[in-house]
Design a protein around this motif. Structure first.
Motif, short mmCIF file in Angstrom:
data_model
loop_
_atom_site.label_atom_id
_atom_site.label_comp_id
_atom_site.label_asym_id
_atom_site.label_seq_id
_atom_site.Cartn_x
_atom_site.Cartn_y
_atom_site.Cartn_z
N LYS A 92 37.25 49.43 44.97
CA LYS A 92 37.73 48.28 44.20
C LYS A 92 37.04 47.01 44.69
CE LYS A 92 42.28 49.66 42.72
NZ LYS A 92 42.71 48.85 41.62
N ILE A 93 36.88 46.09 43.79
CA ILE A 93 36.29 44.80 44.13
C ILE A 93 37.25 44.00 45.00
CG2 ILE A 93 35.70 42.53 43.13
CD1 ILE A 93 34.42 43.96 40.80
N ARG A 135 41.04 42.11 38.99
CA ARG A 135 41.10 43.19 37.99
C ARG A 135 40.32 42.81 36.74
NH1 ARG A 135 46.79 43.45 39.70
NH2 ARG A 135 47.33 42.37 37.79
N GLU A 158 36.66 43.41 37.58
CA GLU A 158 36.42 44.86 37.59
C GLU A 158 36.31 45.41 36.17
OE1 GLU A 158 39.67 46.53 39.83
OE2 GLU A 158 38.58 46.35 41.72
#
Length: 175
Positions: free
Chosen positions: A107-108, A165, A168
């Motif tokens: 995840k970023i 999010r 992403e």
């Protein structure tokens, strides 16, 4: 301040976090989920009770902590069923733990490092003892080169927030 943060960590009480870097009257709401010597982590909720990921900031950036306010009592009701099981920090190095979680989950993370002009986003590709390597991603989800960052230079870190999010989602729509 660290003592108050540890009390909130143990109690799980929702808190208003007023930061020196915020404009007057603006604050964040969340549950403290980790505290170390320099940083604290909180699970954040937006004004409508929606989950907004994790924020890690330096303890020195806190100007005030409030609990049991009218606003928080109402927010607790609005959160209701939106409560999630928080990440449990197992060491006293919460920045490093969150970086490892980001690497594991691919995840970023969004972070602000010492001597930086702005927040940056990236996928962690490697973690060594004192540095991370990242594939950088801009706010539009475009690849933006590679970077190496000294972990100790990270002053603030966001994981799984609405903003992260969004980046992403934009990234994965193109890759």
């Amino acid at each position: 301040m660290k003592e108050k943060l540890n009390e909130l960590l143990n109690s799980g009480v929702l808190a208003e976090l007023h930061l020196l870097s915020n404009s007057e009257g603006k604050f964040y709401c969340g549950r403290i989920v980790g505290v170390d010597d320099e940083h604290f982590a909180y699970l954040s909720y937006g004004p409508y009770g929606d989950y907004d990921g994790y924020h890690i900031i330096t303890i020195a950036d806190i100007s005030e902590i409030a609990v049991e306010t009218k606003y928080l009592n109402g927010l607790e009701i609005v959160i209701g069923e939106n409560k999630i099981e928080p990440v449990i920090f197992k060491t006293d190095k919460i920045v490093s733990e969150m970086l490892n979680l980001s690497l594991e989950q691919k995840k970023i993370v969004s972070f602000f490092a010492d001597n930086a002009d702005d927040w940056e986003n990236g996928f962690i590709t490697e973690i060594n003892e004192d540095v991370i390597k990242l594939d950088m991603v801009d706010e539009f989800g475009e690849s933006d080169g590679k970077k190496t960052v000294i972990i100790e230079d990270i002053m603030a870190l966001d994981f799984d927030t609405r903003q992260v999010r969004k980046v992403e989602k934009l990234y994965f729509s193109k890759h």
